[in-house]
Structures are given as structure tokens and as C-alpha cells.
Design a protein around this motif. Sequence first.
Motif, PDB file in Angstrom:
ATOM      1  N   LEU A  46       0.784  -1.226   0.000  1.00 54.32           N
ATOM      2  CA  LEU A  46       0.000   0.000   0.000  1.00 54.32           C
ATOM      3  C   LEU A  46       0.822   1.285   0.000  1.00 54.32           C
ATOM      4  CD1 LEU A  46      -3.015  -0.963   2.292  1.00 54.32           C
ATOM      5  CD2 LEU A  46      -3.122  -0.238  -0.103  1.00 54.32           C
ATOM      6  N   PRO A  47       1.890   1.437   0.785  1.00 54.38           N
ATOM      7  CA  PRO A  47       2.618   2.717   0.762  1.00 54.38           C
ATOM      8  C   PRO A  47       3.111   3.103  -0.629  1.00 54.38           C
ATOM      9  CG  PRO A  47       3.259   1.446   2.687  1.00 54.38           C
ATOM     10  CD  PRO A  47       2.428   0.531   1.837  1.00 54.38           C
ATOM     11  N   GLU A  48       3.681   2.149  -1.355  1.00 54.29           N
ATOM     12  CA  GLU A  48       4.149   2.455  -2.701  1.00 54.29           C
ATOM     13  C   GLU A  48       2.983   2.733  -3.647  1.00 54.29           C
ATOM     14  OE1 GLU A  48       6.765   0.470  -6.355  1.00 54.29           O
ATOM     15  OE2 GLU A  48       6.677  -0.493  -4.388  1.00 54.29           O
ATOM     16  N   ALA A  49       1.915   1.935  -3.539  1.00 51.31           N
ATOM     17  CA  ALA A  49       0.748   2.149  -4.403  1.00 51.31           C
ATOM     18  C   ALA A  49       0.130   3.511  -4.155  1.00 51.31           C
ATOM     19  CB  ALA A  49      -0.277   1.047  -4.158  1.00 51.31           C
ATOM     20  N   ASN A  50       0.023   3.906  -2.905  1.00 51.37           N
ATOM     21  CA  ASN A  50      -0.562   5.200  -2.582  1.00 51.37           C
ATOM     22  C   ASN A  50       0.311   6.347  -3.062  1.00 51.37           C
ATOM     23  OD1 ASN A  50      -2.724   3.910  -1.398  1.00 51.37           O
ATOM     24  ND2 ASN A  50      -1.948   4.107   0.691  1.00 51.37           N
ATOM     25  N   ALA A  51       1.625   6.200  -2.927  1.00 52.29           N
ATOM     26  CA  ALA A  51       2.536   7.240  -3.411  1.00 52.29           C
ATOM     27  C   ALA A  51       2.412   7.398  -4.926  1.00 52.29           C
ATOM     28  CB  ALA A  51       3.973   6.898  -3.024  1.00 52.29           C
ATOM     29  N   GLN A  52       2.297   6.281  -5.642  1.00 49.45           N
ATOM     30  CA  GLN A  52       2.136   6.346  -7.098  1.00 49.45           C
ATOM     31  C   GLN A  52       0.818   7.011  -7.489  1.00 49.45           C
ATOM     32  OE1 GLN A  52       2.598   2.303  -8.454  1.00 49.45           O
ATOM     33  NE2 GLN A  52       4.835   2.336  -8.262  1.00 49.45           N
ATOM     34  N   GLN A  53      -0.234   6.733  -6.704  1.00 43.91           N
ATOM     35  CA  GLN A  53      -1.527   7.349  -6.996  1.00 43.91           C
ATOM     36  C   GLN A  53      -1.460   8.865  -6.810  1.00 43.91           C
ATOM     37  OE1 GLN A  53      -4.581   7.498  -8.743  1.00 43.91           O
ATOM     38  NE2 GLN A  53      -4.701   5.411  -7.918  1.00 43.91           N
ATOM     39  N   HIS A  54      -0.814   9.319  -5.765  1.00 44.77           N
ATOM     40  CA  HIS A  54      -0.663  10.757  -5.559  1.00 44.77           C
ATOM     41  C   HIS A  54       0.148  11.384  -6.687  1.00 44.77           C
ATOM     42  CE1 HIS A  54      -2.599  11.494  -1.722  1.00 44.77           C
ATOM     43  NE2 HIS A  54      -2.001  10.450  -1.182  1.00 44.77           N
ATOM     44  N   GLN A  55       1.188  10.693  -7.138  1.00 47.78           N
ATOM     45  CA  GLN A  55       1.990  11.214  -8.244  1.00 47.78           C
ATOM     46  C   GLN A  55       1.158  11.312  -9.519  1.00 47.78           C
ATOM     47  OE1 GLN A  55       5.360   8.580  -8.467  1.00 47.78           O
ATOM     48  NE2 GLN A  55       6.218   9.279  -6.516  1.00 47.78           N
ATOM     49  N   GLN A  56       0.325  10.295  -9.750  1.00 50.43           N
ATOM     50  CA  GLN A  56      -0.513  10.311 -10.936  1.00 50.43           C
ATOM     51  C   GLN A  56      -1.513  11.466 -10.879  1.00 50.43           C
ATOM     52  OE1 GLN A  56      -2.690   6.687 -11.619  1.00 50.43           O
ATOM     53  NE2 GLN A  56      -3.678   7.446 -13.469  1.00 50.43           N
ATOM     54  N   ILE A  57      -2.101  11.702  -9.717  1.00 50.63           N
ATOM     55  CA  ILE A  57      -3.049  12.800  -9.563  1.00 50.63           C
ATOM     56  C   ILE A  57      -2.360  14.139  -9.820  1.00 50.63           C
ATOM     57  CG2 ILE A  57      -4.436  14.051  -7.852  1.00 50.63           C
ATOM     58  CD1 ILE A  57      -5.097  11.293  -6.622  1.00 50.63           C
ATOM     59  N   GLU A  58      -1.154  14.304  -9.291  1.00 50.85           N
ATOM     60  CA  GLU A  58      -0.414  15.541  -9.522  1.00 50.85           C
ATOM     61  C   GLU A  58      -0.109  15.728 -11.008  1.00 50.85           C
ATOM     62  OE1 GLU A  58       3.020  15.374  -7.062  1.00 50.85           O
ATOM     63  OE2 GLU A  58       1.901  15.579  -5.181  1.00 50.85           O
ATOM     64  N   ALA A  59       0.253  14.639 -11.684  1.00 53.08           N
ATOM     65  CA  ALA A  59       0.571  14.729 -13.104  1.00 53.08           C
ATOM     66  C   ALA A  59      -0.665  15.093 -13.923  1.00 53.08           C
ATOM     67  CB  ALA A  59       1.159  13.404 -13.591  1.00 53.08           C
ATOM     68  N   VAL A  60      -1.812  14.477 -13.594  1.00 54.21           N
ATOM     69  CA  VAL A  60      -3.054  14.785 -14.303  1.00 54.21           C
ATOM     70  C   VAL A  60      -3.419  16.253 -14.121  1.00 54.21           C
ATOM     71  CG1 VAL A  60      -5.546  14.400 -14.283  1.00 54.21           C
ATOM     72  CG2 VAL A  60      -3.990  12.444 -14.257  1.00 54.21           C
ATOM     73  N   ASN A  61      -3.349  16.721 -12.896  1.00 54.72           N
ATOM     74  CA  ASN A  61      -3.763  18.099 -12.620  1.00 54.72           C
ATOM     75  C   ASN A  61      -2.782  19.127 -13.169  1.00 54.72           C
ATOM     76  OD1 ASN A  61      -6.159  17.371 -11.369  1.00 54.72           O
ATOM     77  ND2 ASN A  61      -5.231  17.254  -9.331  1.00 54.72           N
ATOM     78  N   ALA A  62      -1.531  18.728 -13.386  1.00 49.75           N
ATOM     79  CA  ALA A  62      -0.552  19.639 -13.969  1.00 49.75           C
ATOM     80  C   ALA A  62      -0.870  19.958 -15.423  1.00 49.75           C
ATOM     81  CB  ALA A  62       0.855  19.044 -13.867  1.00 49.75           C
ATOM     82  N   GLU A  63      -1.702  19.105 -16.063  1.00 51.88           N
ATOM     83  CA  GLU A  63      -2.039  19.290 -17.472  1.00 51.88           C
ATOM     84  C   GLU A  63      -3.416  19.904 -17.681  1.00 51.88           C
ATOM     85  OE1 GLU A  63       0.123  18.686 -19.895  1.00 51.88           O
ATOM     86  OE2 GLU A  63       1.605  18.074 -18.393  1.00 51.88           O
ATOM     87  N   LEU A  64      -4.072  20.344 -16.625  1.00 53.38           N
ATOM     88  CA  LEU A  64      -5.413  20.904 -16.771  1.00 53.38           C
ATOM     89  C   LEU A  64      -5.381  22.187 -17.592  1.00 53.38           C
ATOM     90  CD1 LEU A  64      -6.778  20.470 -13.122  1.00 53.38           C
ATOM     91  CD2 LEU A  64      -7.320  19.062 -15.113  1.00 53.38           C
ATOM     92  N   PRO A  65      -6.380  22.380 -18.482  1.00 55.76           N
ATOM     93  CA  PRO A  65      -6.408  23.597 -19.310  1.00 55.76           C
ATOM     94  C   PRO A  65      -7.145  24.749 -18.636  1.00 55.76           C
ATOM     95  CG  PRO A  65      -8.117  22.122 -20.044  1.00 55.76           C
ATOM     96  CD  PRO A  65      -7.411  21.411 -18.905  1.00 55.76           C
ATOM     97  N   PHE A  66      -7.156  24.779 -17.316  1.00 57.05           N
ATOM     98  CA  PHE A  66      -7.841  25.852 -16.603  1.00 57.05           C
ATOM     99  C   PHE A  66      -7.171  26.052 -15.249  1.00 57.05           C
ATOM    100  CE2 PHE A  66      -9.958  21.845 -15.728  1.00 57.05           C
ATOM    101  CZ  PHE A  66     -10.091  21.831 -14.352  1.00 57.05           C
ATOM    102  N   ASN A  67      -7.445  27.194 -14.640  1.00 57.66           N
ATOM    103  CA  ASN A  67      -6.938  27.491 -13.314  1.00 57.66           C
ATOM    104  C   ASN A  67      -7.885  26.908 -12.277  1.00 57.66           C
ATOM    105  OD1 ASN A  67      -4.804  29.073 -14.384  1.00 57.66           O
ATOM    106  ND2 ASN A  67      -6.224  30.800 -14.623  1.00 57.66           N
ATOM    107  N   ALA A  68      -7.335  26.238 -11.260  1.00 56.72           N
ATOM    108  CA  ALA A  68      -8.181  25.605 -10.261  1.00 56.72           C
ATOM    109  C   ALA A  68      -7.435  25.495  -8.953  1.00 56.72           C
ATOM    110  CB  ALA A  68      -8.616  24.214 -10.718  1.00 56.72           C
ATOM    111  N   SER A  69      -8.196  25.542  -7.862  1.00 51.91           N
ATOM    112  CA  SER A  69      -7.652  25.200  -6.560  1.00 51.91           C
ATOM    113  C   SER A  69      -7.785  23.698  -6.409  1.00 51.91           C
ATOM    114  CB  SER A  69      -8.446  25.919  -5.448  1.00 51.91           C
ATOM    115  OG  SER A  69      -8.316  27.312  -5.569  1.00 51.91           O
TER     116      SER A  69
END
Length: 394
Positions: free
Chosen positions: A362-385
Motif C-alpha cells: 500500500l505505501p508504494e501504491a498510494n505514493a504512485q496514486q498521488h503522483q498520478q493525480i499531480e501529473a493529471v492536474n498539472a495538465e489541466l487547461p484551466f486554473n483551479a484550486s
Amino acid sequence: MAELTVRWHGSMAEIPEAQWHALTATAGLPFYSWTWLVALERSGSVAPRQGWQPCHVTLWRGETLIAAAPLYLKGHSYGEFVFDQSFAELAAQLGQRYYPKLLGMSPLSPVLGYRFFSAAGEDPLEITQLLLQQIDRFCQEQRIFSCNFLYVDPQWQPLAEAAGCATWINQQSLWSNQNYRTFEDYLGSFNANQRRNIKRERKAVQNAGLTVTPLLGADLSDALLARMHHFYAQHCSRWGAWGSKYLTEAFFTEEASALRDHLVLFSAHRGEPTQPVAMSLCVRSEEQLWGRYWGSDEEIDNLHFEVCYYAPIEWAIAQGLRSFDPGAGGSHKRRRGFVARPHASLHRWYHAPFEAILRRWLPEANAQQHQQIEAVNAELPFNASLPALGDSAA
């Protein structure tokens, strides 16, 4: 002081409505209301033959309900949207029977907010520990392999973690109202290219001669709710065995009328709004909107985006709602105003070798999930909190 007693229930109807309401009303989640959960059971949408056996546990002081956990024995993993089939495969490799499992969530609804509900004045940590002790005893006596709480309330999560639950992180989508006054304000948060795309998508629906009208309250006739079932069933049938058609016709035709205060239908029509060619069903509280189901009699470009995303967002802005959860799945949501956010599920396993494997993973899986979420949100075409896991405002 009266002694505490524990009761297990094979139906939500066994629990007094007023007492359940007293526990859950402050949460502001229609999906955990007595009316919603009873409607699922009475309609046959949630029933043993569907692989959902109600198994709710309550805590009483005398005849006063002081805490409750909505729970279900599950014979499969469908209708959860947290995909643990790999867990089931691992259990089989270890020679263990994974199902039935004990599950805590609002059935068929990937909605953040699961917790053990407790009365005002009770200690939430003590309640959590007491109910988990009862759940552990039940699972061990009945030889249940695991207990799983999905889409947990971030404020309740640390209490359950302190009592030994393991945390697994997944992701879902969320639109947040950044103090928009109009849909144009919302469009202004996008880059120029995506702003043009959204305008073009909405224009395509208008060019098809369609208007989208929100209907709620007294406008939700029995006939219109039955029509919504038609759209829901038709859309699910397009996906064949993968259609996820979980709600029965009776949920729409016999039970949904009792839920009118929390339903909003977005009708796409050429004539009267009560004669739709497509429609989506959303659920609302005083502060939030959730997208659930949709369907269409016609294939029209971008109609899904309009009925399921843009029209609900426009209505949510007009109503001053703070967030809109569009439902599970769909990477296409990211380009239309929704950010990826983490959500946690909590787990207890009653097989030591299995638990040891999962807790190492779980620790590694959870860390990868957080990284994936950060990567997805880094590509958003809009400004967001961007909401964090512990953001209870989501």
C-alpha cells in the motif's frame, strides 16, 4: 445510565427513521438518508439476489440510537467503483475465499462521506473503536475475509486509521466553485483554446434545436421519473455486459418520488421540457451537486457533455453550490472543468498472510496514486484550486 447494546439489522426499515435522521442529518449527504437507503432496498436495487445483503450495525443506549454504520455483505465487487478484483485474485492464490466481504458505503454511489454516524455529545473516537470491535467480532465469527469502508469522510479517516484500518488511495473528479457568478466567469478560467472548444460543444447542441432545462421539486412528475428510467436503462444497454445497470425500474417509478427534494433532472428538449429527447439525473444537497445517470434517444454530438457537465455546472453556479461531483470514471472530464482528487478507502483483513502482503504494497501504491493525480492536474487547461485528501470542503 442505560447500558450500551449492539444490534445488527437485515434491513434499513428495521431502524426508526426519525432516529436515523437525527444521526445523519448534519452530514448533509442525501445518499445516507434513511429515505435513500430504504428506497434502494424496497426497489430491489440492493438485495441479496443482487449481491447486496444489508447488514447494518447500530449502537443503542436504552432505546436511543447513538451510533450507526450502514454495512452490506457483498458477493461481488460491482457497483463500488473501487476496483479490488486484484485483491480477490491474491486471496485465491492464498487458498482463501474472498467473498462475501463486508462493505461500508452508500450502495452504487461513489460519493465521498462514509463514516460511522454518531449522536451529538458522543465521542467519535470511542464510537469508532466500539463499532470496529463489534465488526471484527462479527467477521471472525462468520468467517468473513475482510471489511472495507469506501469513499470515507476525510474527517473520520484518522479515527479509523488509529483503530488499525489500512488506507488505500484512489482518485475521482470534482468541480469546485471558485466564486463564479456566471458560466462566463467559469469559462474565463480556461485557456483560450479550451474555452473555444467548450463554446463550440455547447453550440452544437443548440444547433440541433435543443434547449436544456433543469427540473426539480414539483416539476418532477411520476411520468418524468419513469422517463428517466427509460433513459438510464437505454444508456446502460449500450454497454452490454459492462452497462452497470444496477437500479431497478421500481426505484424510479415507485421510490424516487420520495426523494424529489434532492433530485434535479436536466431535460434536453425541442418542445416542452417534460418531453425530453435526453435527460440526466443529478442529486443535490444545500451545498453540493452529484451527477448520477443519463441517457438519450438521439445521437447528437456533445449532448452528453451539455446534459451531464455544462448545464449542471451552470445551474450549480446560479444556485451558489460549492462543488459538483460528476460521478466515477471518464478522463474526458479533466478538460471540462474537473480536477482529479484523491479519496481513501479503509480496510480490515482477517487473514494474516494476506494482510501482511497488502500492508507492504500500500505505501508504494498510494505514493504512485498521488503522483498520478499531480501529473493529471498539472495538465489541466484551466486554473483551479486543487483539493487535498483531507479537504472536507470537497
